[in-house]
Design a protein around this motif. Structure first.
Motif: not given
Length: 213
Positions: A22-49
Motif C-alpha cells: 500500500e506504500a506503492a503507487p497504484e496498488i491497494t490491498v483489498v483483503g487478507e486470508a489465513a489459508d488456501g480455502a479462505e483465499a479462494l473464498a475471498e478471491t470469489r468475493r473480492l475479485r482481486p487482480d
C-alpha cells in the motif's frame, strides 16, 4: 488501481506485506486470508487482480488453492521462505505466474505485482532461467512430447514463443523482431490457445522441455 489479496497464515507477515504494497503507487490491498480455502473464498468475493499466496499454510495450502484461484480469474504469485524444488515446479504447473521468496526487497515485490497485473505474466528473466533450468523435468520422452506440441505453431509463433522463454516482454520482442507490440501480443495469445497453456511461464517451461536454444 491494482487490487491485491494477501494470503498467509501469519498475521505479522500479512501486515508487513500490506504495508509494503500500500506504500506503492497504484496498488491497494483489498483483503487478507489465513489459508488456501479462505483465499479462494475471498478471491470469489473480492475479485482481486493479483493474489499473493503463501505456499505452506495449515488446512488448504497455497499449492492446492492456486489452480482454483487461477480458474476464478486472478493472477497468482506464490510466496515462500523455502526455496524448494518441488514447490517451484508445482506452483508453475498450477498456473502461478510468479514465485518469490519472502525476503524479496519491497521494491521488487511491488514491481512483481505491477508486472503480473499488466498481463506480463512472467517471473523476472534471471529468476525464470534459474528456476526453469533447475526444476523442469526433462527426458527423451518429455522432450519429444514438447517438440510435438510446439510443432503445432507457425514459424513466427514459435520464434516469438522462444523469445518469451528467454524472458523478454512483448515490447522487447517487438523491437528484436521488427514488428508492432500488438502483433507480438496477438501471436502470444494464439500460441497460448494452441498449446493449452495458461501463461507465459508455462510457454517457457515447454520450450525448455523441448530443449530448444
Amino acid at each position: 488501481m491494482i487490487r491485491v489479496l494477501v494470503a498467509d497464515d501469519e498475521q505479522l507477515v500479512r501486515s508487513g506485506l500490506r504495508l509494503i504494497l500500500e506504500a506503492a503507487p497504484e496498488i491497494t490491498v483489498v483483503g487478507e486470508a489465513a489459508d488456501g480455502a479462505e483465499a479462494l473464498a475471498e478471491t470469489r468475493r473480492l475479485r482481486p487482480d493479483v493474489v499473493l499466496l503463501d505456499v505452506r499454510m495449515p488446512g488448504t495450502d497455497g499449492l492446492t488453492a492456486a489452480p482454483r484461484i487461477v480458474a476464478d480469474g486472478a493472477k497468482v504469485i506464490m510466496l515462500t521462505t523455502f526455496d524448494r524444488d518441488e514447490y517451484v515446479h508445482r506452483a508453475l504447473r498450477a498456473g502461478a505466474v510468479g514465485f518469490l521468496l519472502k525476503d524479496t526487497p519491497p521494491r521488487d515485490l511491488a514491481a512483481a505485482v505491477r508486472t503480473v497485473a499488466a498481463g506480463n505474466a512472467m517471473l523476472s528473466p534471471t529468476v525464470t532461467r534459474r528456476l526453469i533450468e533447475s526444476f523442469a523435468e526433462r527426458g527423451p520422452d518429455r522432450r519429444e512430447a514438447a517438440r510435438r506440441r510446439l510443432g503445432e505453431l507457425t514459424v513466427r509463433e514459435l520464434e516469438i514463443v522462444r523469445e518469451v522463454a528467454r524472458g523478454h516482454a512483448n515490447a522487447g520482442i517487438a523491437r528484436r523482431l521488427g514488428m508492432s507490440e500488438a502483433t507480438v501480443k496477438a501471436h502470444v495469445s494464439r500460441a497460448l490457445a494452441k498449446l493449452g497453456a495458461e501463461n507465459r511461464v508455462q510457454l517457457a517451461i515447454l520450450v525448455h522441455d523441448a530443449d530448444l536454444p
